[in-house]
Design a protein around this motif. Structure first.
Motif, short mmCIF file in Angstrom:
data_model
loop_
_atom_site.label_atom_id
_atom_site.label_comp_id
_atom_site.label_asym_id
_atom_site.label_seq_id
_atom_site.Cartn_x
_atom_site.Cartn_y
_atom_site.Cartn_z
N PHE A 1 40.71 0.52 63.26
CA PHE A 1 41.76 1.44 62.40
C PHE A 1 43.02 0.54 61.98
N GLY A 2 43.45 0.93 60.91
CA GLY A 2 44.59 0.46 60.46
C GLY A 2 45.53 1.47 60.09
N CYS A 3 46.90 1.11 59.61
CA CYS A 3 48.02 1.91 59.73
C CYS A 3 49.00 1.51 58.74
N CYS A 4 49.46 2.33 57.57
CA CYS A 4 50.33 1.50 56.69
C CYS A 4 51.41 2.74 56.34
N VAL A 5 52.78 2.10 56.56
CA VAL A 5 53.95 2.91 56.32
C VAL A 5 54.59 2.48 55.05
N ALA A 6 54.85 3.24 54.05
CA ALA A 6 55.32 2.70 52.68
C ALA A 6 56.47 1.53 52.91
N GLY A 7 56.43 0.66 52.10
CA GLY A 7 57.52 -0.35 52.37
C GLY A 7 57.24 -1.30 53.47
N ARG A 8 56.17 -1.32 54.18
CA ARG A 8 55.97 -2.10 55.21
C ARG A 8 54.68 -2.81 55.39
N ALA A 9 54.51 -3.86 56.00
CA ALA A 9 53.41 -4.41 56.18
C ALA A 9 52.32 -3.72 56.89
N LEU A 10 51.03 -3.86 56.50
CA LEU A 10 49.90 -3.28 56.87
C LEU A 10 49.96 -3.41 58.60
#
Length: 197
Positions: free
Chosen positions: A2-11
């Motif tokens: 799984f991966g997670c991404c928060v806007a404005g941050r690195a993956l």
């Protein structure tokens, strides 16, 4: 997986495995997070999905939704949606903590049979279980909320005067409202209309 991404941050791919069916991402500076995108990087076993939970320190875990082979990614709104109706803290056994005036929250993933996750989603309060707060199922209420949103927006341009049928409103204001309204719907569904009351 799984991966997670928060806007404005690195993956984020730094998933911490808790056991065979539970894993967690640590999300620093959690008070600045509005939305989070979660995705699967490999197929899930047939008939299984990944329940996605969010843990805000001191409030417990909340079920946000699910991923499956049919829907391997999703964007979840975090701000303003918390309801402490879940008890998944023991399953994830994670220590979220305060760091320098801000908190580290956790995004938990639980591999479960799809029918079990769907049952959990059905048990949520309607505003949480449905991204549109259930408005789409009641066209009259939806229309009323949309018109109220437009009225509230336009009344801000009357210069403090009362909004009456005789007040002329430039079409440019209505176009601007429409563009902003459709962008909000695209980004977060119709849930924001519930907050207009």
């Amino acid at each position: 997986m799984f991966g997670c991404c928060v806007a404005g941050r690195a993956l984020q791919t730094n998933l911490e495995l808790i056991d065979e069916t539970h894993a967690v991402f640590q999300l620093g500076s959690a008070s600045t997070i509005n939305h989070v995108c979660v995705f699967s990087t490999a197929p899930l076993p047939d008939g299984y999905g990944a329940a996605v939970h969010f843990h805000w320190p001191g409030k417990g875990f909340q079920l946000l939704g699910m991923l499956s082979n049919d829907k391997p990614s999703a964007i979840f709104r975090l701000r303003g949606t918390f309801s402490s109706t879940s008890s998944y803290g023991a399953a994830f056994n994670t220590d979220t903590q305060s760091m320098g005036g801000d908190v580290t929250a956790a995004l938990g993933l639980s591999i479960e049979p799809i029918h079990a996750i769907e049952a959990q989603l059905q048990a949520l309060p309607s505003a949480l279980a449905k991204p549109n707060g259930g408005l789409a199922s009641n066209p009259t209420l939806l229309a009323e909320k949309v018109v109220k949103n437009l009225f509230n927006y336009l009344s801000g341009f009357t210069g403090g005067g009362a909004m009456t049928p005789e007040v002329a409103v430039p079409m440019g204001y209505i176009i601007k409202w429409y563009e902003g309204f459709t962008n909000k719907v695209k980004l977060s569904g119709l849930g924001f209309l519930e907050n207009d009351d």
